[in-house]
Design a protein around this motif. Structure first.
Motif, PDB file in Angstrom:
ATOM      1  N   GLU A   1     -66.160 -37.722  68.262  1.00 17.99           N
ATOM      2  CA  GLU A   1     -65.038 -37.654  67.279  1.00 17.99           C
ATOM      3  C   GLU A   1     -64.901 -38.816  66.298  1.00 17.99           C
ATOM      4  N   LYS A   2     -64.435 -38.995  65.243  1.00 21.49           N
ATOM      5  CA  LYS A   2     -64.084 -40.128  64.365  1.00 21.49           C
ATOM      6  C   LYS A   2     -62.997 -40.838  64.851  1.00 21.49           C
ATOM      7  N   GLY A   3     -62.862 -41.960  65.161  1.00 20.37           N
ATOM      8  CA  GLY A   3     -61.467 -42.521  65.606  1.00 20.37           C
ATOM      9  C   GLY A   3     -61.694 -44.041  65.924  1.00 20.37           C
ATOM     10  N   SER A   4     -60.691 -44.512  67.119  1.00 19.64           N
ATOM     11  CA  SER A   4     -60.810 -46.023  67.373  1.00 19.64           C
ATOM     12  C   SER A   4     -61.844 -46.161  68.597  1.00 19.64           C
ATOM     13  N   LEU A   5     -62.730 -47.172  68.315  1.00 17.64           N
ATOM     14  CA  LEU A   5     -63.379 -47.731  69.605  1.00 17.64           C
ATOM     15  C   LEU A   5     -62.534 -48.370  70.689  1.00 17.64           C
ATOM     16  N   PRO A   6     -62.574 -48.357  71.884  1.00 22.07           N
ATOM     17  CA  PRO A   6     -63.871 -47.389  72.307  1.00 22.07           C
ATOM     18  C   PRO A   6     -63.402 -46.121  72.854  1.00 22.07           C
ATOM     19  N   GLU A   7     -62.237 -45.748  72.460  1.00 23.13           N
ATOM     20  CA  GLU A   7     -61.535 -44.504  72.995  1.00 23.13           C
ATOM     21  C   GLU A   7     -62.357 -43.230  72.571  1.00 23.13           C
ATOM     22  N   VAL A   8     -62.956 -43.306  71.270  1.00 23.44           N
ATOM     23  CA  VAL A   8     -63.759 -42.065  71.173  1.00 23.44           C
ATOM     24  C   VAL A   8     -65.075 -42.052  72.079  1.00 23.44           C
ATOM     25  N   VAL A   9     -65.295 -43.113  72.416  1.00 24.08           N
ATOM     26  CA  VAL A   9     -66.686 -43.000  73.346  1.00 24.08           C
ATOM     27  C   VAL A   9     -66.393 -42.588  74.624  1.00 24.08           C
ATOM     28  N   ILE A  10     -65.205 -43.211  75.204  1.00 25.18           N
ATOM     29  CA  ILE A  10     -64.642 -42.859  76.581  1.00 25.18           C
ATOM     30  C   ILE A  10     -64.482 -41.336  76.564  1.00 25.18           C
ATOM     31  N   GLN A  11     -63.869 -40.696  75.746  1.00 27.78           N
ATOM     32  CA  GLN A  11     -63.570 -39.365  75.398  1.00 27.78           C
ATOM     33  C   GLN A  11     -64.732 -38.323  75.355  1.00 27.78           C
ATOM     34  N   ALA A  12     -65.815 -38.947  74.691  1.00 30.47           N
ATOM     35  CA  ALA A  12     -67.073 -38.337  74.408  1.00 30.47           C
ATOM     36  C   ALA A  12     -67.688 -38.267  75.807  1.00 30.47           C
ATOM     37  N   TRP A  13     -67.681 -39.323  76.582  1.00 35.65           N
ATOM     38  CA  TRP A  13     -68.376 -39.254  77.991  1.00 35.65           C
ATOM     39  C   TRP A  13     -67.726 -38.298  78.880  1.00 35.65           C
ATOM     40  N   GLN A  14     -66.521 -38.058  78.696  1.00 37.05           N
ATOM     41  CA  GLN A  14     -65.744 -37.048  79.486  1.00 37.05           C
ATOM     42  C   GLN A  14     -66.285 -35.932  79.127  1.00 37.05           C
TER      43      GLN A  14
ATOM     44  N   LEU B   1     -75.428 -45.036  70.293  1.00 39.72           N
ATOM     45  CA  LEU B   1     -76.005 -45.473  69.049  1.00 39.72           C
ATOM     46  C   LEU B   1     -74.813 -45.878  68.091  1.00 39.72           C
ATOM     47  N   TYR B   2     -74.565 -47.157  68.062  1.00 37.49           N
ATOM     48  CA  TYR B   2     -73.479 -47.789  67.212  1.00 37.49           C
ATOM     49  C   TYR B   2     -74.275 -48.215  65.638  1.00 37.49           C
ATOM     50  N   ASP B   3     -73.979 -47.340  64.563  1.00 32.46           N
ATOM     51  CA  ASP B   3     -74.870 -47.491  63.413  1.00 32.46           C
ATOM     52  C   ASP B   3     -73.798 -47.667  62.361  1.00 32.46           C
ATOM     53  N   GLU B   4     -74.153 -47.419  61.145  1.00 38.32           N
ATOM     54  CA  GLU B   4     -73.257 -47.840  60.115  1.00 38.32           C
ATOM     55  C   GLU B   4     -71.933 -47.135  60.116  1.00 38.32           C
ATOM     56  N   ARG B   5     -71.682 -45.874  60.766  1.00 36.26           N
ATOM     57  CA  ARG B   5     -70.642 -45.240  60.907  1.00 36.26           C
ATOM     58  C   ARG B   5     -69.558 -45.950  61.783  1.00 36.26           C
ATOM     59  N   CYS B   6     -69.891 -46.979  62.208  1.00 34.40           N
ATOM     60  CA  CYS B   6     -69.271 -47.810  63.411  1.00 34.40           C
ATOM     61  C   CYS B   6     -68.748 -49.055  62.600  1.00 34.40           C
ATOM     62  N   ALA B   7     -68.833 -49.297  61.027  1.00 35.50           N
ATOM     63  CA  ALA B   7     -68.453 -50.473  60.371  1.00 35.50           C
ATOM     64  C   ALA B   7     -66.960 -50.495  60.607  1.00 35.50           C
TER      65      ALA B   7
ATOM     66  N   GLN C   1     -67.757 -43.426  64.538  1.00 38.66           N
ATOM     67  CA  GLN C   1     -68.480 -42.221  65.102  1.00 38.66           C
ATOM     68  C   GLN C   1     -69.505 -42.539  65.750  1.00 38.66           C
ATOM     69  N   VAL C   2     -69.793 -42.098  67.025  1.00 42.81           N
ATOM     70  CA  VAL C   2     -71.000 -42.738  67.734  1.00 42.81           C
ATOM     71  C   VAL C   2     -71.735 -41.522  68.288  1.00 42.81           C
ATOM     72  N   ASP C   3     -73.128 -41.794  68.166  1.00 41.91           N
ATOM     73  CA  ASP C   3     -73.926 -40.759  68.835  1.00 41.91           C
ATOM     74  C   ASP C   3     -74.365 -41.125  70.550  1.00 41.91           C
ATOM     75  N   ILE C   4     -74.233 -40.294  71.403  1.00 40.44           N
ATOM     76  CA  ILE C   4     -74.805 -40.566  72.517  1.00 40.44           C
ATOM     77  C   ILE C   4     -75.947 -39.509  73.008  1.00 40.44           C
ATOM     78  N   TYR C   5     -76.881 -40.385  73.354  1.00 36.71           N
ATOM     79  CA  TYR C   5     -78.188 -39.685  73.875  1.00 36.71           C
ATOM     80  C   TYR C   5     -78.487 -39.680  75.292  1.00 36.71           C
ATOM     81  N   ILE C   6     -78.235 -38.250  75.510  1.00 34.77           N
ATOM     82  CA  ILE C   6     -78.739 -38.239  77.263  1.00 34.77           C
ATOM     83  C   ILE C   6     -80.263 -37.693  77.449  1.00 34.77           C
ATOM     84  N   ALA C   7     -80.934 -38.323  78.316  1.00 34.30           N
ATOM     85  CA  ALA C   7     -82.260 -37.782  78.734  1.00 34.30           C
ATOM     86  C   ALA C   7     -82.267 -36.802  79.584  1.00 34.30           C
ATOM     87  N   ILE C   8     -83.081 -35.592  79.133  1.00 30.50           N
ATOM     88  CA  ILE C   8     -83.081 -34.265  79.900  1.00 30.50           C
ATOM     89  C   ILE C   8     -84.390 -34.021  80.400  1.00 30.50           C
TER      90      ILE C   8
END
Length: 247
Positions: free
Chosen positions: A193-206, A227-233, A239-246
């Motif tokens: 989701e869009k929001g404060s770091l690191p809270e949105v990342v912690i929530q995404a991992w859950q 991946l922390y790109d321009e959306r994390c300025a 907003q962060v993308d998390i890549y999980i190898a499958i």
């Protein structure tokens, strides 16, 4: 797979702990202390107030207050009652091998739920020491949070590396930094989701752990990354993308 009350996080280890729906049958999502007759017993409660309610109970079980508060702050916002939006289904991508240079530490998910968590300290070091500025051959402005060298799976130790992608590693690696090579792999990409770091990342991992617990897709544990790109300025609207190898 252990299920938890989607309001307070209590493990639902016994049917007697289950709340009830309006029709009278047992709720599979909420405990009897939070939910009865299809309604929350305290409908105006906020997640912060829930944390304050839960901390003393964890202390009674022997957990120090600071650890209890840290764990609840990380865990409760990911539960269904407190989530802002429904989880979006991940997309699948295939990426070629690439290299990251940065700083690294060894940790585990269990350790990150305590006051001795290493990842926040690693982020502080990354910015205070301007690690990305020390890497001349960086490929772009993106920052990676890489998880690799898994001992087993989600329950074991792993290495976390904060760094940047490099075009090549022909030059000598700066002192104190490490090189990690990500293999060619297939990934599922989850977007926070869009929001404060690191809270949105912690929530995404859950959310990711819950998603895989109920999916037929299997993780390879060859390496995953944030991946922390321009959306994390703006770290308050990131907003962060998390890549999980499958497999």
């Amino acid at each position: 797979m252990q299920s938890y009350c989607q309001s307070c996080g209590m493990p639902l280890v016994d049917e007697a702990l289950l709340g009830s729906e309006k029709e009278g049958h047992k709720s599979q999502e909420y405990c009897t202390y939070c939910y009865e007759g299809g309604e929350f017993k305290q409908p105006q409660l906020t997640v912060k107030e829930m944390i304050e309610i839960c901390v003393p109970h964890l202390q009674e079980d022997g957990m120090p207050e600071n650890e209890a508060r840290h764990m609840l702050t990380s865990f409760l916002p990911s539960l269904k009652r407190w989530r802002k939006d429904e989880w979006k289904e991940p997309k699948m991508v295939e990426l070629e091998s690439f290299q990251i240079i940065g700083i690294s530490a060894q940790t585990s998910n269990a350790n990150e739920m305590t006051a001795q968590a290493k990842i926040p300290q690693l982020w502080d070091h990354f910015y205070q020491q301007n690690i990305s500025g020390q890497i001349a051959e960086r490929k772009n402005n993106n920052i990676y949070g890489l998880y690799s060298d898994y001992e087993t799976d989600v329950n074991g130790d792993y290495a976390v590396t904060l760094g940047v992608e490099v075009s090549s590693n022909d030059d000598e690696t700066p002192a104190g930094l490490v090189v990690k090579t990500m293999p060619t792999a297939k990934y599922l990409v989850f977007t926070s989701e869009k929001g404060s770091l690191p809270e949105v990342v912690i929530q995404a991992w859950q959310e990711i752990w819950t998603w895989f617990a109920n999916a037929t897709v299997e993780r390879t544990y060859t390496g995953d990354f944030e991946l922390y790109d321009e959306r994390c300025a703006n770290p308050q609207e990131a907003q962060v993308d998390i890549y999980i190898a499958i497999k």
